[in-house]
Write an enzyme that holds these catalytic residues in place. Structure first.
Site, PDB file in Angstrom:
ATOM      1  N   CYS B  88       0.827  -1.216   0.000  1.00 26.69           N
ATOM      2  CA  CYS B  88       0.000   0.000   0.000  1.00 26.69           C
ATOM      3  C   CYS B  88       0.855   1.258   0.000  1.00 26.69           C
ATOM      4  O   CYS B  88       0.325   2.366  -0.114  1.00 26.69           O
ATOM      5  CB  CYS B  88      -0.935  -0.001   1.200  1.00 26.69           C
ATOM      6  SG  CYS B  88      -1.847  -1.538   1.347  1.00 26.69           S
ATOM      7  N   HIS B 337      -9.325   3.793  -1.001  1.00 24.34           N
ATOM      8  CA  HIS B 337      -7.945   3.323  -0.887  1.00 24.34           C
ATOM      9  C   HIS B 337      -7.583   2.375  -2.032  1.00 24.34           C
ATOM     10  O   HIS B 337      -7.489   1.160  -1.840  1.00 24.34           O
ATOM     11  CB  HIS B 337      -7.774   2.643   0.479  1.00 24.34           C
ATOM     12  CG  HIS B 337      -6.378   2.157   0.769  1.00 24.34           C
ATOM     13  ND1 HIS B 337      -5.246   2.705   0.197  1.00 24.34           N
ATOM     14  CD2 HIS B 337      -5.936   1.153   1.590  1.00 24.34           C
ATOM     15  CE1 HIS B 337      -4.177   2.065   0.650  1.00 24.34           C
ATOM     16  NE2 HIS B 337      -4.575   1.119   1.481  1.00 24.34           N
TER      17      HIS B 337
END
Lengths: 129, 390
Positions: B88, B337
């Site tokens: 991420c 996200h």
């Protein structure tokens, strides 16, 4: 996980075999090839842990990882073994009885299966001691 | 080393975009950023693309070349294009590589982009793909999920510091409040603490409203040497520092379960490079993949004392208008996200804020901003500091 990939670490998973560094006197589980503390000065050898430990933190998983759907809710915890190292494992028992600092001991259990007709994985889970 | 500025930015819409492909998204972001900067394709020296799991989400690897091709930079211009992966934190790391290439003098005009297309697979498959950012052999095999790992951080934080579920919920409430003013956000609705506390349990003590969603989206920024930035824009934003750090891949091996040492070290390196401290930062975009992650982040970056992140959030210190506004974009929680894009989206938000273009979520008089992007449960952290002034 493929058969050889699982098989390579089978002894570690079945019998809680990790490593010990003679140079810095530290224990590691999962096993390490290089000592993370003294690195190339380290002298790494095998060590079988007795498995007694303490629950450092835990969660009760309600939305499962793929392949674990049938087990919810299950308790996942971080266990600190007596010799020092920490590992992630399922804790078998009533979620309501779990608490940080709880003493635990290891048990041999089925971990999962790769697909409907695939290999069954076994390994170590923990129960309240 | 040369000073570096950002001269163009663009986010696509974040959310479920079933009518658009991976390449549609990243080309829109890249072309948008190029137009914002007013540069021509011929001037672009190289590109870096943050992407976590194209192979698992859309069965496409070789992302660098794909994007160079579909953005029209491959066939005649042969622009070097590199995919960067750190789970991420892939986007933040792509920005850092782009920063290096301009700062070193190797390249002048460079694109840093990030992209992820996550809704083409069922959510169980998406969760498995994301779980690959943890230790597959020693966490994943035991049934660990990402919410599960952060839930263990949350449980420990509650035990050690008395942080409450209400304080966690307040992070989500604040970020949804900010997100309503962000036109690209996945969720533009406000929520209440009660709504968070009555949402379904995912991994005790984290509920579904404690978690960031699965999102499609792409973001891009254009970098240039600070000396020439004014040729392209009246409002260049300078990158004052870039810090990165690693930590153990597995949560169980951390020194302290409630501290992301990678964040602490990456933050310290960035502060040192910029010659600034937490008090000099006007606003920050932190990695709130889960509500507890934002609380740890503001502690680890030095905005509040260790253990007081929950209390500070509850008292409004991190709201727009508060002492240190956190996640004005809506954060990962409300903005969405798309894992590879997040680090670049954070930079876009800070640039818009420092340019004074953030509309209703504008932080008055913002001069210095920070981004904080985390991979996995804290095995990688990337921190950047940006300033309106050179």
């Amino acid at each position: 996980m493929s058969v050889p990939r699982f098989w390579r670490k089978q002894i570690a998973r079945y019998n809680l075999v990790g490593t010990y560094c003679k140079t810095c006197n530290e224990y590691f589980y999962p096993p390490r090839n290089v000592c993370p503390t003294c690195r190339r000065d380290g002298q790494i050898g095998e060590h079988k842990f007795n498995g007694n430990g303490e629950l450092v933190t835990y969660t009760v998983i309600h939305t499962a990882a793929e392949g674990f759907e049938g087990q919810t809710p299950y308790v996942l915890g971080i266990v600190q073994l007596e010799e020092g190292p920490r590992l992630t494992s399922q804790i078998v028992g009533d979620p309501k009885e779990m608490h940080i600092g709880m003493k635990v001991r290891p048990v041999f259990r089925r971990l999962g299966q790769s697909g409907e007709r695939g290999m069954i994985y076994y390994g170590t889970k923990f129960v309240p001691a | 080393m040369r000073e570096v500025a950002i001269i163009g930015v663009k986010n696509t819409l974040f959310g479920e975009q079933w009518d658009r492909s991976f390449r549609d998204l990243v080309v829109e972001a890249g072309v948008g950023a190029v137009e914002d900067a007013g540069v021509a394709g011929e001037r672009i020296d190289s590109m870096f693309v943050g992407n976590m799991s194209g192979g698992q989400f859309v069965e496409q690897e070789h992302i660098g070349a794909l994007i160079a091709d579909y953005s029209g930079l491959a066939k005649n211009l042969h622009v070097p294009s590199t995919r960067v992966e750190a789970a991420c934190a892939s986007g933040g790391l792509a920005l850092r590589q782009a920063f290096y290439s301009v700062a070193s003098g190797m390249d002048d005009i460079v694109i840093a982009a990030g992209v992820e297309k996550m809704t083409d697979v069922p959510s169980s498959k998406a969760s498995s793909a994301l779980a690959a950012a943890a230790d597959r052999e020693w966490e994943g095999i035991m049934g660990a999920t990402f919410p599960g790992l952060y839930a263990m951080i949350a449980r420990m934080h509650m035990h050690k510091y008395g942080t409450t579920s209400e304080q966690l919920a307040q992070v989500a409430v604040k970020n949804h409040y900010n997100g309503q003013f962000n036109p690209i956000a996945q969720y533009r609705n406000t929520i209440t603490v009660d709504a968070v506390l009555s949402s379904i349990m995912v991994a005790d003590p984290l509920r579904i409203f404690d978690c960031s969603p699965i999102t499609d989206g792409a973001s891009a920024v254009i970098l240039a040497p600070a000396d020439v930035a004014h040729e392209y824009t009246d409002t260049p934003i300078y990158i004052k520092a870039s810090g990165q750090a690693s930590d153990t891949i597995a949560l169980h091996d951390r020194r302290d379960i409630t501290t992301l040492d990678a964040s602490v070290v990456a933050g310290r390196r960035a502060y040192e490079m910029a010659g600034l401290g937490p008090k000099d930062i006007d606003l920050v975009e932190v990695h709130d993949c889960f509500t507890i992650a934002e609380i740890c982040a503001i502690e680890d970056l030095g905005f509040v004392k260790k253990g007081e992140g929950g209390k500070a959030t509850q008292q409004g210190e991190t709201a727009i208008g508060g002492r240190i506004p956190v996640n004005t974009s809506g954060g990962l929680k409300a903005c969405g996200h798309p894992v590879g894009a997040t680090g670049i989206k954070q930079a876009v938000e800070i640039v818009q804020q420092l340019r004074g273009e953030a509309g209703k979520r504008q932080v008055d008089g913002a001069e210095v901003g920070m981004t904080h992007n985390v991979g996995g449960s804290g095995a990688t952290a990337v921190v950047h500091i940006f300033s309106r002034n050179r």
